[in-house]
Structures are given as C-alpha cells and as structure tokens.
Design a protein around this motif. Structure first.
Motif, PDB file in Angstrom:
ATOM      1  N   ARG A 117      -2.618   5.719  -4.049  1.00  0.00           N
ATOM      2  CA  ARG A 117      -3.753   6.635  -3.968  1.00  0.00           C
ATOM      3  C   ARG A 117      -3.760   7.674  -5.099  1.00  0.00           C
ATOM      4  O   ARG A 117      -4.790   8.035  -5.634  1.00  0.00           O
ATOM      5  N   MET A 149       9.557  11.405  -3.378  1.00  0.00           N
ATOM      6  CA  MET A 149      10.859  11.408  -4.035  1.00  0.00           C
ATOM      7  C   MET A 149      10.753  11.959  -5.453  1.00  0.00           C
ATOM      8  O   MET A 149      11.690  12.587  -5.961  1.00  0.00           O
ATOM      9  N   ILE A 194       0.851  -1.196   0.000  1.00  0.00           N
ATOM     10  CA  ILE A 194       0.000   0.000   0.000  1.00  0.00           C
ATOM     11  C   ILE A 194       0.879   1.236   0.000  1.00  0.00           C
ATOM     12  O   ILE A 194       1.615   1.483   0.954  1.00  0.00           O
ATOM     13  N   ALA A 245       7.112  -0.080   5.869  1.00  0.00           N
ATOM     14  CA  ALA A 245       8.294   0.368   5.141  1.00  0.00           C
ATOM     15  C   ALA A 245       8.219   1.875   4.959  1.00  0.00           C
ATOM     16  O   ALA A 245       7.166   2.416   4.629  1.00  0.00           O
ATOM     17  N   ILE A 287      -0.875  -0.800  -4.598  1.00  0.00           N
ATOM     18  CA  ILE A 287      -1.926   0.218  -4.761  1.00  0.00           C
ATOM     19  C   ILE A 287      -1.413   1.588  -4.350  1.00  0.00           C
ATOM     20  O   ILE A 287      -0.722   1.743  -3.357  1.00  0.00           O
ATOM     21  N   GLY A 334       3.952   6.435   3.532  1.00  0.00           N
ATOM     22  CA  GLY A 334       4.734   7.652   3.650  1.00  0.00           C
ATOM     23  C   GLY A 334       4.222   8.669   4.644  1.00  0.00           C
ATOM     24  O   GLY A 334       3.550   8.334   5.617  1.00  0.00           O
TER      25      GLY A 334
HETATM   26  C1  LIG Z   1      11.560  18.946   1.291  1.00  0.00           C
HETATM   27  C2  LIG Z   1      12.081  17.545   1.374  1.00  0.00           C
HETATM   28  C3  LIG Z   1      13.326  17.223   0.838  1.00  0.00           C
HETATM   29  C4  LIG Z   1      13.860  15.946   0.937  1.00  0.00           C
HETATM   30  N1  LIG Z   1      15.073  15.673   0.425  1.00  0.00           N
HETATM   31  C5  LIG Z   1      15.620  14.437   0.569  1.00  0.00           C
HETATM   32  C6  LIG Z   1      16.920  14.133   0.064  1.00  0.00           C
HETATM   33  O1  LIG Z   1      17.575  14.990  -0.531  1.00  0.00           O
HETATM   34  N2  LIG Z   1      17.440  12.887   0.297  1.00  0.00           N
HETATM   35  C7  LIG Z   1      16.748  11.944   0.977  1.00  0.00           C
HETATM   36  O2  LIG Z   1      17.269  10.851   1.194  1.00  0.00           O
HETATM   37  N3  LIG Z   1      15.497  12.182   1.421  1.00  0.00           N
HETATM   38  C8  LIG Z   1      14.910  13.405   1.241  1.00  0.00           C
HETATM   39  N4  LIG Z   1      13.642  13.643   1.703  1.00  0.00           N
HETATM   40  C9  LIG Z   1      12.912  12.543   2.342  1.00  0.00           C
HETATM   41  C10 LIG Z   1      12.152  11.678   1.314  1.00  0.00           C
HETATM   42  O3  LIG Z   1      11.174  12.447   0.697  1.00  0.00           O
HETATM   43  C11 LIG Z   1      11.517  10.484   2.022  1.00  0.00           C
HETATM   44  O4  LIG Z   1      12.526   9.738   2.634  1.00  0.00           O
HETATM   45  C12 LIG Z   1      10.784   9.528   1.088  1.00  0.00           C
HETATM   46  O5  LIG Z   1       9.896  10.229   0.282  1.00  0.00           O
HETATM   47  C13 LIG Z   1      10.024   8.480   1.881  1.00  0.00           C
HETATM   48  O6  LIG Z   1       9.444   7.567   1.010  1.00  0.00           O
HETATM   49  P1  LIG Z   1       8.106   6.774   1.316  1.00  0.00           P
HETATM   50  O7  LIG Z   1       7.874   5.907   0.164  1.00  0.00           O
HETATM   51  O8  LIG Z   1       8.207   6.182   2.642  1.00  0.00           O
HETATM   52  O9  LIG Z   1       6.963   7.901   1.437  1.00  0.00           O
HETATM   53  P2  LIG Z   1       6.321   8.871   0.369  1.00  0.00           P
HETATM   54  O10 LIG Z   1       7.343   9.402  -0.536  1.00  0.00           O
HETATM   55  O11 LIG Z   1       5.529   9.843   1.167  1.00  0.00           O
HETATM   56  O12 LIG Z   1       5.361   7.940  -0.491  1.00  0.00           O
HETATM   57  C14 LIG Z   1       4.162   7.426   0.015  1.00  0.00           C
HETATM   58  C15 LIG Z   1       3.242   7.063  -1.125  1.00  0.00           C
HETATM   59  O13 LIG Z   1       2.088   6.420  -0.604  1.00  0.00           O
HETATM   60  C16 LIG Z   1       0.919   6.962  -1.171  1.00  0.00           C
HETATM   61  N5  LIG Z   1      -0.177   6.820  -0.219  1.00  0.00           N
HETATM   62  C17 LIG Z   1      -0.356   7.501   0.944  1.00  0.00           C
HETATM   63  N6  LIG Z   1      -1.461   7.070   1.571  1.00  0.00           N
HETATM   64  C18 LIG Z   1      -1.986   6.078   0.817  1.00  0.00           C
HETATM   65  C19 LIG Z   1      -3.123   5.243   0.959  1.00  0.00           C
HETATM   66  N7  LIG Z   1      -3.917   5.330   2.009  1.00  0.00           N
HETATM   67  N8  LIG Z   1      -3.351   4.317   0.011  1.00  0.00           N
HETATM   68  C20 LIG Z   1      -2.537   4.221  -1.068  1.00  0.00           C
HETATM   69  N9  LIG Z   1      -1.459   4.994  -1.255  1.00  0.00           N
HETATM   70  C21 LIG Z   1      -1.175   5.914  -0.315  1.00  0.00           C
HETATM   71  C22 LIG Z   1       1.284   8.407  -1.447  1.00  0.00           C
HETATM   72  O14 LIG Z   1       0.445   8.946  -2.439  1.00  0.00           O
HETATM   73  C23 LIG Z   1       2.743   8.270  -1.885  1.00  0.00           C
HETATM   74  O15 LIG Z   1       2.840   8.001  -3.257  1.00  0.00           O
HETATM   75  C24 LIG Z   1      13.103  14.927   1.588  1.00  0.00           C
HETATM   76  C25 LIG Z   1      11.852  15.246   2.119  1.00  0.00           C
HETATM   77  C26 LIG Z   1      11.329  16.532   2.022  1.00  0.00           C
HETATM   78  C27 LIG Z   1      10.006  16.842   2.620  1.00  0.00           C
END
Ligand SMILES: Cc1cc2nc3c(=O)[nH]c(=O)nc-3n(C[C@H](O)[C@H](O)[C@H](O)COP(=O)(O)OP(=O)(O)OC[C@H]3O[C@@H](n4cnc5c(N)ncnc54)[C@H](O)[C@@H]3O)c2cc1C
Ligand code: SF4
Ligand code: SF4
Lengths: 149, 667
Positions: free
Chosen positions: B171, B179, B146, B540, B169, B332
């Motif tokens: 959203r 990212m 998810i 994760a 899946i 995320g």
């Molecule tokens: C301004 C900024 C700059 C950054 N720069 C860096 C960098 O230079 N280097 C670095 O290592 N990290 C950086 N980061 C951190 C990086 O963005 C995160 O580590 C990374 O995005 C985490 O990935 P994730 O997949 O856990 O979450 P996310 O990227 O938040 O992805 C989550 C996904 O799940 C989806 N989702 C959410 N809820 C649901 C639901 N209920 N059902 C289905 N889908 C859903 C969302 O739409 C999204 O696509 C930065 C963060 C920010 C805010």
C-alpha cells in the motif's frame, strides 16, 4: 420399568464429538450401551426432521452434539445448529413433543470423559422418563420409503 | 440390486474380547442385499485387505462395510483397498466397533447387540451410496502476497525461491513495514535496517517477484488455485521506468512541512517524496493531497528540475488483473493513536510519545540522528518514564488482549536510553513482565540489572504538566499500592498493537473471516495457524495478532510452504464430499426456488447464483449453484434449504435417513 433399556440415538459431528467419542474408547472409559452414533460432517448439517424420524422409528431419547461454540471445524455450522435447535425446541414444545428427551451438548475431541457423562446422563434421564410410548401411539407406523429430497 | 460385503474385524482381541464377532458376521449375512459376510483377526493387515479385495472381485460386490476401528483411523486404508479392487472408494463405509463399542462396554449380549446395530446402520447407508470421483481443479502457480512488511517480504522470497512467481503488493510507496522504522531490535540489539534492507533489495531484484508498491487489492474472485485479482496501482504521478531516483525533485519541492509518516510525525517531508533513504523502490511519489500543483493548479517545480522528464501530473490509477493460485495476507498491524489516552495527555503534551516515535528518536537515520531529544524543545530528557500496557489488557478500552511485543520493546527502549543518555534515569511502569521467548527474560534482566532501569509494578493513573515537567502519578503495588510521583521530562507509551484500519474490508474482499478485534482469523488456533477458512488463502505476520519479528518471519515461511505445497501439484485433488444443487429436465431445471437462504448460510461463500437462460438468452430462472472449489462440505446449506434442493455428497438425505431408519429397526 426396571428392565427398560432406552433406545438412544446420537447425531454427532465428525470433527469434535465423533472424535471425542473415539477418545472415550482409546481411554477405555466405560458407558451405557444404549447409544447408537450417527456421524455427520457438522452439526450444521443436521436436519431436525431427522430427529422426528428417529422418534418415529422408536427412539426414546436423542443426543445432538458437536463442537463448542467458536470451535466449529467449519467456523459457524454449530451456531446455525444451535439457532435452529432453539426454534425446533419451541416447535416441539408447541406440538407436544417431550423436549426433555433431546439433549443438546458440546463435546470436543478432547472430552472423552465428557462424552461418557453425556451418554450416561441421558440414559439415566430417559430411564426415568420411561419408553416414549406417547409418541409411538400417535406416530403412524413408519412408512418404509425413503424421504428423498 | 446391491451386493454388499461385510467384514468384521477382531482387531486381535481388542474387539473380540467383548463383542461376539462371529455372531455379528452371521447376523449381517442375513440382511437384505448382503451377499458376503465374514469375520477375521486383522482386517487392516495385508491378508485382511486381500480378503476384501478378492471378495469384491469374486462376488462382484457393489458395496463394502468394514466393521472394525474408527473411520478416523483406517477409512483411507480400506477405501484404497476397495479402489485397488475396482470398487469406487466411496462405496466403502466403516462401522466403528472398537472405539465406540468394544472399548467402552463390558463383554455381554448388549455389547454384541450394539455392534450388530452399528453394522446394520452402515449396511443400509452403503446401499444408498453413490460412486463419487475426486474433484480435480487446475492450479495457477503464481502467488499474490498482500503487504510488504517483514512477513510479506519473507513469504515472497520463500515462494520465489521455491521456483514460483510472486506478485507482491504494498500500500505504501516502499516495502519494509514497521520493521523499517525500528532502531534496534530485541533481544540482540542489532540494527533493524541493517538486517532488513538486504531483504528488501532482494525482493526488488528477484526474477520471480513482481513488486507493485503504492498498490492495493481492488477485488478478488475465484477459488483456490484459480483466483482472479484486480490490483489498483495508485498513480505515483511518475514514470517509474525513466526515473533514475536522483532526488532532484525532492530537494527542490517547495512544500517541505508535511509531517513524515515514516518518522511518526517527528520529522518533515516534501510533497514529492521517498519515505526513507533506503526505500525500495527508491523512487518518489507525489502526495496529491499536499502538492501545490494539485491544490492550486500551479508549481510543477519537480517537473522542471527532473533531468529525465519523468514526472506525469496527468497519470491515472491503473487496474492490473492477475490470475493467482494462492494468496498470502501479510498486512501487519498498527498502534493505537492519539485521543485514546486523555488521562495520559497524549496529543496534548508533545513529550508524551508512542513507542514507535521513540524508535524514530533512537534510530540513527531518524529526525535526531539517533540522539534521544524530546520533541518539544530538543532537550535531552534526564528522566524518562515508560508505560506498559497503554491500552492493552484493558477491557474498558476495548482491548482485553496482551499486545505481546511491548514488554520486550520497553526493555529495549529503556536500555537504549541508558546507553545513549549517561546518567539519565529511566522508569518503567508495568502490570506484569511478559518475556517468554528465547533470550527474552535474560534481556529484561539485563535492562534491570546491568543498565539500572527502575521497574515499578503498577499503573499510572494520570499525567499532567507542572513547571515544565510531566508529573506521572502512579502506584507501586509491590509496596502496598504506595503512590509514586515522577517528575519526568519525557513519557513513552507502549500503545496497544491493533488491527489495521480497513482490515475488515480487506477480509470481506478475500471472503475470509476476522476476529472481534478485526485481526484476520486463522482456520484453527492450534493446528492451522497460517491457513484461513478460505482454501488457498494464508496468513503471515501481525495481521493475525500482534507478534514480534521472529514469529512473523516463522509464520511467513510457514505460509510460503503451504503455498509451495499447493503449487507442487498441477491439479488439486479434493474429496468430493461437497454440496450440489439438483438439476432436472426443462421446464423445471431444479427444485431450487431461488430463495438463496443457502447463500447466507454458507460459511465459505461457496454458493453462487446461476442464471438459466432460454435460447434467446432471456433469464428464465435463477437457482443456486455450489462452487466445488470453495465448498468445504459442512452441509449447513443442506439443513437450511426449504425445498431440499441442495444435498451433500457422502451425507445425502437418502443416506442419512437410511441410517436413522436402520438404526432402530430390530433393536
Ligand atoms: C514500537 C515497536 C517496537 C518494536 N520492536 C521490535 C523489536 O525490537 N524486535 C521485534 O522482533 N519486533 C519488534 N516490533 C514488532 C515488529 O514491528 C513486528 O513484528 C513486525 O513489524 C511485523 O511485521 P508484519 O510484516 O507482519 O507487519 P508490518 O510491519 O505492519 O507490515 C505490514 C505491511 O503491509 C502493508 N499493508 C497494510 N495494509 C495493506 C493493504 N491493504 N494492502 C497492501 N499493503 C498493506 C503495510 O503498509 C506494511 O508495509 C516492534 C513493534 C513496535 C510497535
Ligand atoms: S436454499 Fe435451497 S431453494 Fe433456496 S436457493 Fe439454496 S438451494 Fe435453492
Ligand atoms: S456444504 Fe457447507 S461449504 Fe459447501 S456449499 Fe454448503 S454450506 Fe457451503
């Protein structure tokens, strides 16, 4: 009273206090011999009727110990135990069971020396209180049948 | 009649130095039901185990007590030995004579007395033990992931590459998550899209991955290995199979002024849109809230221009049902938005922006094509201020924790600014610089030393506008809280990373727990960081707490391994130490009275209601029923049940009372 050896029963959870008491052993920390440990999966499993049973059987003091709040292996068993403990305490107090004879504590798997302290403190306290003859006077001699469900 | 064997171990001298082992064995031999009792130097050695095995066979033992070390050490060893000799392994118990006795007491009668008591307790227990069989549950070898951010992408690819099916899946209309919005990434400054896009494409093309974008979890039932998920695929108003992604519709759509989510409101998009050029899948969706046809009943320009006739205005949401064996939650995080910082004028002054907005400005594919231009008038800011901990580490704002990533991305932002705006001046207000990580501290030093970013240790109290400048009122605590005012052209707030809106509802659907900040809770903060308290559901990435990309990816691979381990078996074997509700003959059926206190007590939602029906199908009684797939065996329900109808195998009332009664017997 000088040579009174209190009988102490400890009801502990498997994940924190039992393991903590194991660590006391591995660390070779010495403590009083008066305690007998009974292992439960979780403090949440401890039915407080078992405490009364232990007094019935001649215990002078009881220790109940599990994981610290928020550390429960099963997330919330210890919270249930604590909540029930608060009620059980009131009840004991009401019916005249000496609540100073029960020690409720949290001992984690890393707190080997704390376990030794808990036991020693309890033994000292119960030694001061003396044998629990008041309870044994009112308790019918334990009926030797299994309290099954 | 019980026939119990007692085996007292010397553990070399570990036990026998302080405990008279021969006396313990002799005393035990006199107990009711004990038919064999012996002491031996090393019970866990091969000859020791053989001793137990041959006694089981020769004496026809029905139960065994091994009095040696902690059961946490050798219980599996001795239970296995018993099983090999044909005795049910759960008929073997251990008395802890080493950790709980010989090692903690001096040599003497009291110590031996205690050892004797400990043995007696377990002898009485084992007499009441029941043979138990390991529980086997089948496994559906498909995983549900998810969230399609980098964590979900990585987890999906790893599981798919280990040969298992994955349903991913997401959203939003495209995968990629935060990212995909980033310009460059610390600590290497490599372009985010360049490293992410190939993975996104790999997901879309992987034969083991089914990707549903614009989809969310509707509901979940079942337990580890056997979940049933309902997935809501929101209508895209498009037949994806025939759409070629040519983009005619998005160029012709007349509604062009919708703030783009992908560009954090700094750019515009149309009502039928693809969130960004590299989106996967690269096919549009209609945003019904803003589409003229859905508002006014006419327009349909996209339908007219679409060369393949793929637009479907009447398409409805569909519900897909899927059977899955494991779930990875990778939804995320998000960042704190407007109104939260009235003192910084966020939302009031267009040139006070968030870090994510800065990412879009710095991105070559962003609204300014990578030039740092301020939103209000498009001018290149000559002085820029970055404010760390905007919201984070601020109990007054309800966010006492550190968002962890901001220190690093601020250094990155300031660096990017210095690289892009020659002669520009940048200032960073910070509380502490937290740059723990490989090459992280070096990265921050580079920003300060090579790129000349001015770091000021102190908080900003207020920002206001004066003569077209943003006056940033701060203090430098390293200079004795000396006030510092900077007349900036633009201010970037490193707003706190927070849990997604709706994360608690998702947690409730999944029956997992979330912490006080609404991030998903791991099963153990140190030793089970990717597991949840619900067997078969893993975490994760940033849904568990804010984290950077390397950490998110590592956690995703960890979760994938957990899933692969689960899928490496055809059946899951679980310890049968679980709760059961008693069943009796009609017309009582069970002593359970259906109060369902146990249902509220169970931390794992493992207790269901079961209806007992008569021949005509009428419900005559509703009682509790434990789902063996979900029960973890804590026993909380047992202590709760007022009618003692629920009991826990391995720690039954009978067994525990026997222990208490044995305990003080001859003490
Ligand atoms: C301004 C900024 C700059 C950054 N720069 C860096 C960098 O230079 N280097 C670095 O290592 N990290 C950086 N980061 C951190 C990086 O963005 C995160 O580590 C990374 O995005 C985490 O990935 P994730 O997949 O856990 O979450 P996310 O990227 O938040 O992805 C989550 C996904 O799940 C989806 N989702 C959410 N809820 C649901 C639901 N209920 N059902 C289905 N889908 C859903 C969302 O739409 C999204 O696509 C930065 C963060 C920010 C805010
Ligand atoms: S608490 Fe006991 S009586 Fe009540 S529903 Fe659960 S099992 Fe039945
Ligand atoms: S033993 Fe614990 S996990 Fe199992 S049903 Fe009872 S409360 Fe739930």
């Amino acid at each position: 009273m000088a040579d009174f050896e209190p009988k102490i029963v400890a009801f502990v959870c498997n994940w924190c206090t039992y393991a903590g008491a194991d660590l006391t052993g591995t660390s070779r920390i010495k403590y009083a011999t008066n305690v007998r440990i009974i292992r439960f999966p979780c403090t949440g499993r401890i039915d407080y009727m078992l405490l009364l049973k232990a007094f019935d059987e001649g215990a002078d003091g009881i220790i109940v110990s599990g994981c610290h709040p928020n550390d429960c292996h099963y997330t919330s068993g210890n919270f249930h135990a604590r909540r029930r403990w608060i009620m059980f305490r009131e009840l004991c107090d009401f019916v005249g069971i000496d609540i100073n004879r029960v020690l409720f504590s949290w001992v984690s798997a890393a707190e080997g020396s704390k376990w030794a302290d808990v036991v020693n403190t309890t033994v000292t306290r119960i030694r001061e209180l003396g044998p629990y003859t008041e309870y044994q006077k009112v308790a019918k001699h334990p009926i030797r049948e299994v309290t099954n469900g | 009649m019980s026939k119990i064997g007692v085996f007292v171990c010397h553990c070399g001298e570990n036990i026998s130095a302080t405990v008279d082992c021969a006396k313990v064995a002799e005393t035990a031999a006199g107990y009711d039901g004990v038919v064999y009792s012996i002491d031996y130097k090393y019970m866990c050695s091969d000859p020791g185990q053989s001793l137990i095995k041959s006694a089981i066979i020769e004496k026809g033992l029905t139960g065994v007590v091994v009095a040696s070390c902690s059961p946490r050490m050798h219980e599996p060893t001795f239970r296995k030995a018993c099983a090999e000799a044909g005795l049910n392994p759960y008929m073997c118990e251990m008395a802890n004579l080493r950790e709980h006795c010989s090692w903690v007491h001096e040599k003497g009668d009291a110590t031996t007395e205690k050892a004797i008591d400990l043995v007696r307790i377990l002898v009485e227990k084992v007499k009441k033990n029941h043979s138990l069989n390991a529980i086997k549950v089948p496994v559906t070898k498909t995983a549900l992931v998810i969230g399609g951010g980098i964590a979900g992408i990585q987890a999906s690819l790893d599981i798919a590459n280990s040969g298992h099916k994955v349903i991913l899946i997401e959203r939003d209309p495209s995968i990629g998550g935060h990212m995909s919005q980033l310009s460059e990434t610390f600590p290497t400054l490599d372009c985010s899209q360049c490293i992410l896009t190939p993975r996104m494409v790999e997901v879309a093309q992987h034969e083991n991955i089914t990707l549903y974008t614009y989809a969310e979890l509707e509901s979940l039932e079942g337990f580890v290995g056997n979940f049933k998920a309902k997935i809501r695929r929101k209508s895209k108003s498009l037949d994806e199979k025939i759409c070629t992604g040519c983009g005619q519709c998005t160029t012709k759509c007349p509604v062009k002024k919708i703030p783009s989510e992908f560009n954090e409101g700094l750019g515009k998009r149309t009502a039928i849109y693809v969130p960004f050029p590299q989106a996967v899948p690269n096919k549009p969706v209609i945003d019904r809230v803003n589409c003229t046809y859905y508002i006014k009943g006419k327009c349909k320009v996209c339908e007219i221009v679409c060369p393949t006739k793929a637009i479907r205005f009447d398409q409805e949401d569909t519900i897909v049902e899927a059977e899955v064996g494991a779930i990875v939650v990778a939804t995320g995080f998000t960042v704190k938005q407007p109104d939260f910082f009235p003192e910084y004028g966020f939302g009031k002054y267009p040139d006070v922006i968030t870090g994510l907005q800065f990412e879009r400005l710095a991105s070559a594919s962003g609204p300014t094509l990578g030039e740092i231009r301020r939103p209000s008038d498009g001018k290149v800011p000559e002085k820029i201020v970055f404010i760390a901990c905007a919201g984070s580490r601020d109990p007054a704002k309800g966010i006492p924790y550190c968002s962890k990533i901001c220190c690093m991305y601020i250094a990155k932002h300031a660096m990017l600014y210095q690289h892009k705006v020659h002669g520009g001046k940048s200032y960073v207000f910070y509380m502490d610089i937290r740059a723990g990580g490989k090459m992280y501290e070096e990265f921050v030093r580079r920003a300060i030393e090579d790129d000349g970013v001015n770091y000021i240790r102190g908080r900003v109290s207020r920002i206001y506008e004066k003569n077209g400048k943003l006056i940033v009122k701060g203090a430098d605590t390293l200079l004795g809280a000396m006030p510092v005012d900077i007349d900036a052209d633009m201010v970037v707030l490193a707003t706190a990373g927070i849990a997604n809106e709706g994360s608690e509802e998702l947690a409730q659907k999944l029956h997992t727990s979330y912490d006080s900040y609404h991030f998903f809770s791991e099963a153990h903060p140190k030793l089970k960081p990717v597991e949840t308290n619900t067997a078969g559901i893993f975490l994760a990435g940033a849904c568990q707490s804010p984290k950077d990309i390397p950490e998110s990816v590592a956690m995703a691979s960890g979760a994938a391994v957990k899933v692969a381990c689960l899928f490496s078996q055809d059946e899951l074997t679980r310890e049968p130490l679980i709760a059961v509700v008693n069943r009796q003959a009609a017309p009582v059926f069970s002593s359970c009275v259906g109060c369902f206190l146990c249902v509220s007590a169970c931390p794992y939602q493992a207790i269901e209601k079961e209806e007992i029906k008569n021949r005509t199908g009428e419900v005559i009684k509703t009682i509790a029923k434990v789902n063996p797939g979900l029960c973890q065996g804590c026993g909380t329900c047992v202590a709760f049940c007022r009618t003692k109808s629920i009991d826990i195998q391995g720690y039954t009332h009978e067994e525990m009372y026997s222990e208490v009664m044995a305990l003080l017997n001859e003490y």
